[in-house]
Enzyme design. Structure first.
Site, PDB file in Angstrom:
ATOM      1  N   PHE A 139       0.836  -1.190   0.162  1.00  0.00           N
ATOM      2  CA  PHE A 139       0.043  -0.123   0.194  1.00  0.00           C
ATOM      3  C   PHE A 139       0.965   1.250  -0.142  1.00  0.00           C
ATOM      4  CE2 PHE A 139      -2.489   3.566   1.490  1.00  0.00           C
ATOM      5  CZ  PHE A 139      -3.572   3.439   0.910  1.00  0.00           C
ATOM      6  N   THR A 198       3.045  25.212  -5.682  1.00  0.00           N
ATOM      7  CA  THR A 198       2.798  26.445  -4.611  1.00  0.00           C
ATOM      8  C   THR A 198       3.462  26.574  -3.198  1.00  0.00           C
ATOM      9  OG1 THR A 198       1.172  27.137  -6.066  1.00  0.00           O
ATOM     10  CG2 THR A 198       1.308  28.246  -3.892  1.00  0.00           C
TER      11      THR A 198
END
Lengths: 472, 472
Positions: free
Chosen positions: B190, B352
């Protein structure tokens, strides 16, 4: 009547003040050198002293005080050290969100519902629900997941289980479990830099080079002639041309197109605007072909264009299926209205954190502040004033300022300059003269002041710009 | 000598206290019903009152007090309302990180270097740098980007520009600009649920169904026989078998494999362990074929297994190229040591925010607290004690507790039960008897207490487990 900035930032400086010969100055340069040992500082403009920054002014490590018309890549809307937000930051709710960060999907806190409702209260018209993520790119990828889940569940039958063939193939990353579905994005679009979002992003090669990508279609985004007044006919034809390209992709792309994603104003890609006819055209095409329409309001959303959600000015009917947000909201995610965009099974749209309650709390507080203090009418007025002053400047320097755009969209404006080199020179000189600005596209200068920018700040900006342009 | 919990959580209850007939009780049920109008509550176990939760105890909306051995999916390591972390949460630095959230790549604050150094100070052995993200999945995708940039830059020549053919093809999502590179992950792994990470995840169909995926290779992760003592020979053969599969993929996969990604303990996939020979074998294969080795410490990292970074126990030589982290760190990202994993050009590994300073600040504070208060030796002792008690329980109930695993790895333990149905019943009864627990894999019960779990908590856990198992 005092402005928001006058009322809540009484200590905001009366103007910029540059005290070093270069920006960064000696302290900033030393700080960058030291920081570069542990962080990639090649993109660092200057080191910021946030404790001294206030309202519309950003202060650097050398004590230079700059009027900020870039605001953390359009992400700080409410001014630095906003006192009303500091109260929220110091609240018990925030302290708990920090030290007891929950796995919201499994163990939501007693105050989580209120946080979600505070956000949904200011959702775009027609949107009823929200799902939270952690960045603009994350928001867009989560929206894509919602679309793909919905597309395949609809095809399979919403209540039907996965087929054995799907369950086997998906563990090998193969169809039918992992279907070949596509999403259409536009040339010059920017939707993020994760792998699916980088596949959507078409701004420049650097943004996606060397990353494996999904082979998804693109169509041209309108490139309007400016000024808009007087070019109505040619711009209308441009809309039609671009919409025809979109329809062509739906007809001829090799795999089904599950969604179209579009920014109300392509920001990173150059502040490219489109109009109501284009957006309604997109809505019509997506309806015709059974695809979802995702509006990416990551940069435009939360008031920057003078209204809370920029796409609302186009009155797209029916409203878009999903609207993504981030930046000025501090939190990220997507709004939607169709309950079928909630996956048919639990644990499909899921991860450990399911958002960050610190940022969700800030989202609600920011939107409440914008609306209760009625910031947007003032911003619209400031924007029109700012535009008129830039228009004058364009008339003075027609060889330098070109394609001024963003009229009537708050202070969310841009213009082109003759070359990338001239732009770099202009931005550097603006900074050393006291104004912090950004760029976009190939030759765009991007204005992204906060929502607390007022006429008096325009009156500081314009003479500096005039002086700088005259000196180039 | 008092334990950490006794010292810093003097008001921690002396044991669980369940006051309603069901969990959630009436208040919790009403809260879930109301929350479900704005949030997908199908995964909600109960609504939590974080203001009342303390140390190892989580309190729900009905006032039920549960010993927490799940801790927000292994994400809260330091106990609820940890007073030393509350101080950090109330600091001026934190308040500024909240209201003035910077775009760190462009405008890092004066205190950012210290934050980064506080994190790097506790980096895995051999790792010198860190890059920040926003979630475990994000951390893994950023690490993949670093690998792909490095792979192609090396091929192209680190100082050579992109070719015109690359610059054209990348805007169409086609090679050579978007190359067909692969990453190998393991069955039952996972690594997240974004698009590239979902392509790596192989835990169950639900985690990735209906999402377009990259066609990347997988190999089997060892499935050991328990107890390890007495099964050395068969488990050694299992290592060899799995490593041969990995090598086969490198030899025969259609596209180059740029990296192998692996968890030190596959957590979501069932708490599957492997040993030093397996991990060193992976390192050797990646070196042989010029691929990077990424260790995903999202769930194991930051002390949960009794050492700061679980892969360090295997003394992998040379150390892995990238180590990703999240969860207990509160912040996310990857550690690395090769400066060539910093992309050859600025703005390639960029976005950003470039991380969230609120969470980065917490990372440093958490790791400092773990190390300065010397929490891990106590945790290792507690873990051995806990294991011995679970071993006794296994002897009592050999038909119910199977494959007990995690000895010597703190309290990071799991065991299997006869069926998914029996597990659901066991977990629900544990909860109504005062213990909050999680699951993993097909039939695994996952123990993830915090780092402040002590012997006295074990002594509360075990009798409840005994009573519950006896009742099944």
């Amino acid at each position: 009547m005092s402005t928001y900035a006058e009322k809540y930032f009484p200590e905001e400086p009366s103007g910029p003040k540059v005290v070093t010969e270069t920006i960064p100055g000696p302290k900033g340069k030393a700080a960058i050198k030291s920081l570069s040992e542990v962080f990639d500082t090649r993109c660092t403009f200057f080191i910021t002293d946030y404790s001294k920054s206030i309202g519309n002014y950003i202060v650097d490590a050398d004590g230079n005080v700059l009027l900020d018309a870039y605001c953390q890549v359009a992400s700080i809307g409410m001014g630095y050290n906003n006192p009303n937000l500091i109260k929220v930051a110091k609240s018990d709710k925030m302290v708990r969100a920090i030290v007891d960060r929950p796995a919201l999907g499994n163990f939501a806190g007693v105050d989580y519902e209120e946080m979600q409702r505070d956000v949904i209260k200011y959702a775009p018209k027609g949107q009823k629900y929200v799902w939270n993520g952690l960045s603009g790119a994350d928001a867009n990828e989560l929206a894509l997941k919602a679309v793909f889940f919905n597309y395949q569940s609809t095809k399979r039958g919403f209540d039907n289980p996965f087929t054995p063939e799907e369950e086997v193939s998906v563990m090998q990353n193969l169809p039918p479990g992992n279907p070949e579905l596509a999403v259409l994005s536009f040339t010059r679009a920017f939707h993020g830099r994760l792998f699916a979002t980088a596949s959507l992003t078409r701004s420049k090669p650097l943004h996606k080079m060397d990353m494996p990508a999904f082979h998804w279609p693109t169509a041209e985004f309108p490139g309007y002639k400016y000024p808009l007044e007087g070019n109505e006919e040619v711009n209308k034809k441009e809309d039609e041309r671009c919409l025809a390209l979109v329809e062509d992709r739906f007809k001829n792309w090799g795999s089904p197109i599950a969604a179209v994603i579009v920014e109300p104003i392509q920001s990173e890609g150059g502040d490219n605007h489109a109009d109501a006819a284009f957006f309604q055209g997109l809505r019509d095409i997506t309806l015709k072909y059974g695809a979802k329409l995702i509006i990416d309001e990551v940069q435009t959303g939360c008031g920057g264009t003078g209204i809370m959600w920029d796409h609302e000015r186009y009155n797209i009917t029916p409203p878009p299926d999903l609207v993504t947000f981030s930046k000025k909201m501090q939190s990220s995610g997507y709004f939607f209205h169709d309950p079928k965009l909630v996956p048919n099974l639990p644990y499909r749209q899921f991860n450990t954190w399911c958002g960050d309650p610190k940022n969700i709390l800030m989202s609600g507080a920011i939107m409440k502040e914008i609306n209760e203090k009625d910031l947007l009418p003032a911003l619209r007025e400031t924007g029109l004033y700012f535009y008129s002053k830039l228009e004058e400047l364009q008339k003075e320097f027609p060889g330098f300022i070109r394609n001024l755009r963003g009229k009537g969209k708050g202070c969310f404006m841009a213009f082109d300059v003759p070359s990338p080199e001239k732009r770099a020179e202009f931005l550097a000189k603006m900074r050393i003269n006291g104004v912090n600005l950004g760029d976009c596209g190939e030759v765009g200068v991007r204005l992204r002041p906060g929502l607390v920018f007022g006429k008096k700040h325009v009156d500081i900006f314009i003479p500096i710009a005039r002086k700088v342009i005259a000196s180039l």
